[in-house]
Design a protein around this motif. Structure first.
Motif, mmCIF file in Angstrom:
data_model
loop_
_atom_site.group_PDB
_atom_site.id
_atom_site.type_symbol
_atom_site.label_atom_id
_atom_site.label_comp_id
_atom_site.label_asym_id
_atom_site.label_seq_id
_atom_site.Cartn_x
_atom_site.Cartn_y
_atom_site.Cartn_z
ATOM 1 N N LEU A 135 0.812 -1.216 0.000
ATOM 2 C CA LEU A 135 0.000 0.000 0.000
ATOM 3 C C LEU A 135 0.843 1.262 0.000
ATOM 4 C CD1 LEU A 135 -2.720 -1.090 2.602
ATOM 5 C CD2 LEU A 135 -2.768 -1.336 0.102
ATOM 6 N N LYS A 136 2.174 1.104 -0.102
ATOM 7 C CA LYS A 136 3.130 2.215 -0.125
ATOM 8 C C LYS A 136 3.327 2.816 1.266
ATOM 9 C CE LYS A 136 3.451 1.696 -4.570
ATOM 10 N NZ LYS A 136 4.643 1.032 -5.164
ATOM 11 N N ASN A 137 4.400 3.595 1.396
ATOM 12 C CA ASN A 137 4.759 4.288 2.629
ATOM 13 C C ASN A 137 4.898 3.332 3.811
ATOM 14 O OD1 ASN A 137 4.674 6.851 1.326
ATOM 15 N ND2 ASN A 137 2.450 6.904 1.586
ATOM 16 N N GLY A 138 5.392 2.124 3.548
ATOM 17 C CA GLY A 138 5.616 1.171 4.622
ATOM 18 C C GLY A 138 4.397 0.396 5.063
ATOM 19 N N ASN A 139 3.271 0.593 4.397
ATOM 20 C CA ASN A 139 2.040 -0.101 4.773
ATOM 21 C C ASN A 139 1.769 -1.267 3.817
ATOM 22 O OD1 ASN A 139 1.174 1.702 6.962
ATOM 23 N ND2 ASN A 139 0.935 3.210 5.330
ATOM 24 N N TYR A 140 1.445 -2.416 4.395
ATOM 25 C CA TYR A 140 1.146 -3.618 3.628
ATOM 26 C C TYR A 140 -0.161 -4.220 4.139
ATOM 27 C CZ TYR A 140 6.062 -3.492 2.162
ATOM 28 O OH TYR A 140 7.276 -3.119 1.662
ATOM 29 N N GLN A 141 -0.823 -4.944 3.255
ATOM 30 C CA GLN A 141 -2.016 -5.685 3.644
ATOM 31 C C GLN A 141 -1.868 -7.124 3.170
ATOM 32 O OE1 GLN A 141 -6.103 -5.252 1.809
ATOM 33 N NE2 GLN A 141 -6.519 -4.319 3.797
ATOM 34 N N LEU A 142 -2.043 -8.048 4.079
ATOM 35 C CA LEU A 142 -1.941 -9.469 3.770
ATOM 36 C C LEU A 142 -3.304 -10.111 3.969
ATOM 37 C CD1 LEU A 142 -0.243 -12.027 3.177
ATOM 38 C CD2 LEU A 142 0.171 -12.187 5.649
ATOM 39 N N LYS A 143 -3.755 -10.846 2.960
ATOM 40 C CA LYS A 143 -5.036 -11.542 3.052
ATOM 41 C C LYS A 143 -4.806 -13.025 2.838
ATOM 42 C CE LYS A 143 -9.812 -11.575 1.420
ATOM 43 N NZ LYS A 143 -10.815 -10.958 0.522
ATOM 44 N N ILE A 144 -5.252 -13.825 3.803
ATOM 45 C CA ILE A 144 -5.129 -15.277 3.732
ATOM 46 C C ILE A 144 -6.531 -15.861 3.632
ATOM 47 C CG2 ILE A 144 -4.236 -17.351 4.861
ATOM 48 C CD1 ILE A 144 -2.292 -15.581 6.382
ATOM 49 N N ASP A 145 -6.869 -16.345 2.455
ATOM 50 C CA ASP A 145 -8.191 -16.933 2.255
ATOM 51 C C ASP A 145 -8.251 -18.370 2.758
ATOM 52 O OD1 ASP A 145 -9.492 -14.719 1.007
ATOM 53 O OD2 ASP A 145 -8.358 -15.128 -0.811
ATOM 54 N N LYS A 146 -7.133 -19.071 2.637
ATOM 55 C CA LYS A 146 -7.081 -20.466 3.063
ATOM 56 C C LYS A 146 -5.759 -20.730 3.755
ATOM 57 C CE LYS A 146 -7.425 -25.235 1.410
ATOM 58 N NZ LYS A 146 -7.565 -26.121 0.221
ATOM 59 N N ILE A 147 -5.838 -21.251 4.976
ATOM 60 C CA ILE A 147 -4.630 -21.553 5.739
ATOM 61 C C ILE A 147 -4.081 -22.893 5.269
ATOM 62 C CG2 ILE A 147 -3.699 -22.020 8.037
ATOM 63 C CD1 ILE A 147 -5.891 -20.210 9.155
ATOM 64 N N VAL A 148 -2.875 -22.873 4.734
ATOM 65 C CA VAL A 148 -2.256 -24.100 4.222
ATOM 66 C C VAL A 148 -1.085 -24.550 5.089
ATOM 67 C CG1 VAL A 148 -2.968 -23.679 1.856
ATOM 68 C CG2 VAL A 148 -0.792 -22.753 2.659
ATOM 69 N N LEU A 149 -0.577 -23.676 5.975
ATOM 70 C CA LEU A 149 0.537 -24.013 6.857
ATOM 71 C C LEU A 149 0.192 -23.604 8.287
ATOM 72 C CD1 LEU A 149 3.446 -22.708 4.599
ATOM 73 C CD2 LEU A 149 2.854 -25.108 4.991
ATOM 74 N N ASP A 150 0.833 -24.246 9.247
ATOM 75 C CA ASP A 150 0.555 -23.940 10.646
ATOM 76 C C ASP A 150 1.087 -22.577 11.057
ATOM 77 O OD1 ASP A 150 -0.722 -26.350 10.999
ATOM 78 O OD2 ASP A 150 1.077 -27.390 11.708
ATOM 79 N N ASP A 151 2.172 -22.123 10.410
ATOM 80 C CA ASP A 151 2.800 -20.858 10.784
ATOM 81 C C ASP A 151 2.817 -19.900 9.595
ATOM 82 O OD1 ASP A 151 3.331 -21.900 13.288
ATOM 83 O OD2 ASP A 151 5.316 -22.631 12.708
ATOM 84 N N LEU A 152 2.650 -18.625 9.897
ATOM 85 C CA LEU A 152 2.817 -17.569 8.899
ATOM 86 C C LEU A 152 4.216 -16.996 9.040
ATOM 87 C CD1 LEU A 152 1.916 -15.374 6.848
ATOM 88 C CD2 LEU A 152 1.014 -14.091 8.810
ATOM 89 N N GLU A 153 4.953 -16.931 7.940
ATOM 90 C CA GLU A 153 6.299 -16.368 7.937
ATOM 91 C C GLU A 153 6.316 -15.086 7.107
ATOM 92 O OE1 GLU A 153 9.100 -19.179 6.522
ATOM 93 O OE2 GLU A 153 8.722 -20.650 8.105
ATOM 94 N N ILE A 154 6.865 -14.030 7.681
ATOM 95 C CA ILE A 154 7.013 -12.756 6.983
ATOM 96 C C ILE A 154 8.500 -12.435 6.926
ATOM 97 C CG2 ILE A 154 6.463 -10.298 6.996
ATOM 98 C CD1 ILE A 154 3.942 -10.967 8.574
ATOM 99 N N ASN A 155 9.047 -12.342 5.716
ATOM 100 C CA ASN A 155 10.468 -12.051 5.519
ATOM 101 C C ASN A 155 10.635 -10.588 5.097
ATOM 102 O OD1 ASN A 155 11.755 -14.902 5.662
ATOM 103 N ND2 ASN A 155 10.024 -15.167 4.288
ATOM 104 N N PHE A 156 11.527 -9.884 5.759
ATOM 105 C CA PHE A 156 11.736 -8.470 5.443
ATOM 106 C C PHE A 156 13.207 -8.119 5.559
ATOM 107 C CE2 PHE A 156 10.885 -8.861 9.933
ATOM 108 C CZ PHE A 156 11.739 -7.974 10.548
#
Length: 205
Positions: A135-156
């Motif tokens: 979304l620019k300026n450091g803002n992001y939106q994450l949408k998960i419609d279906k959970i396929v893994l036990d953990d969510l990983e965010i790499n930055f």
């Protein structure tokens, strides 16, 4: 209701509120009966059925009791944590993880929408599930419609410079190829110089 919150690499919880009311949370001192440290490795297992098991380190867990109201309830959990990071890539990447288990077992659980705000000098490079929107300026939106893994990983990572972006685009194999061609060219020039020098020596002789 007795609730358990899991965050991977959590340092400490800062504040927990349920429906606007601040409540007290604590580290688990004694796990409930459905938690078992079967292998003695310090990881407690939580089983929701016979085939699905989630392993939880005690330091990544806090517990609290909440009184839910009929209808929709809001739980806000604020905490400090530390990310994992690599030391072997061209760009140092950090990774933070969130446990999504056991939400995939909840029949009424709908899509997850996560709003993420990053410092101006960092950017999200990848996630292991869901659709990420910048979304620019450091803002992001994450949408998960279906959970396929036990953990969510965010790499930055920090935002690379123009030179850094070029190096990341080329990748190590590209740098090796470029270095090979440069060395081959210099070797060829050196051989031509030696050949010209020998020819001049023959003419003089």
């Amino acid at each position: 209701m007795y609730l358990i919150f899991v965050d991977i690499n959590m340092l400490a919880s800062e504040n927990i509120s349920v429906n606007g009311k601040t409540i007290t949370a604590s580290k688990i001192k004694k796990f409930p009966e459905n938690f078992k440290d079967k292998d003695g490795d310090g990881l407690y297992e939580l089983k929701f059925d016979q085939t699905n098991t989630y392993y939880i380190p005690p330091d990544d867990v806090i517990t609290f009791v909440a009184n839910f109201e009929a209808g929709e309830n809001e739980i806000i959990i604020e905490y400090n944590g530390y990310p994992d990071y690599n030391v072997y890539a061209l760009l140092r990447e950090f990774k933070t993880e969130y446990a999504l288990y056991p939400s995939k077992f909840w029949e009424s659980f709908g899509p997850i929408e996560v709003n993420i705000n990053m410092p101006n000098d960092t950017e999200i490079r990848s996630v292991n599930q869901g659709a990420l929107k910048n979304l620019k300026n450091g803002n992001y939106q994450l949408k998960i419609d279906k959970i396929v893994l036990d953990d969510l990983e965010i790499n930055f990572s920090t935002k690379p410079s123009i030179l850094g972006k070029i190096l990341l685009f080329i990748q190590p194999i590209g740098l090796i190829c470029i270095s090979f061609f440069i060395l081959a060219f210099l070797h060829f020039k050196w051989l031509k110089t030696l050949e010209n020098a020998d020819q001049k020596s023959l003419i003089i002789a």
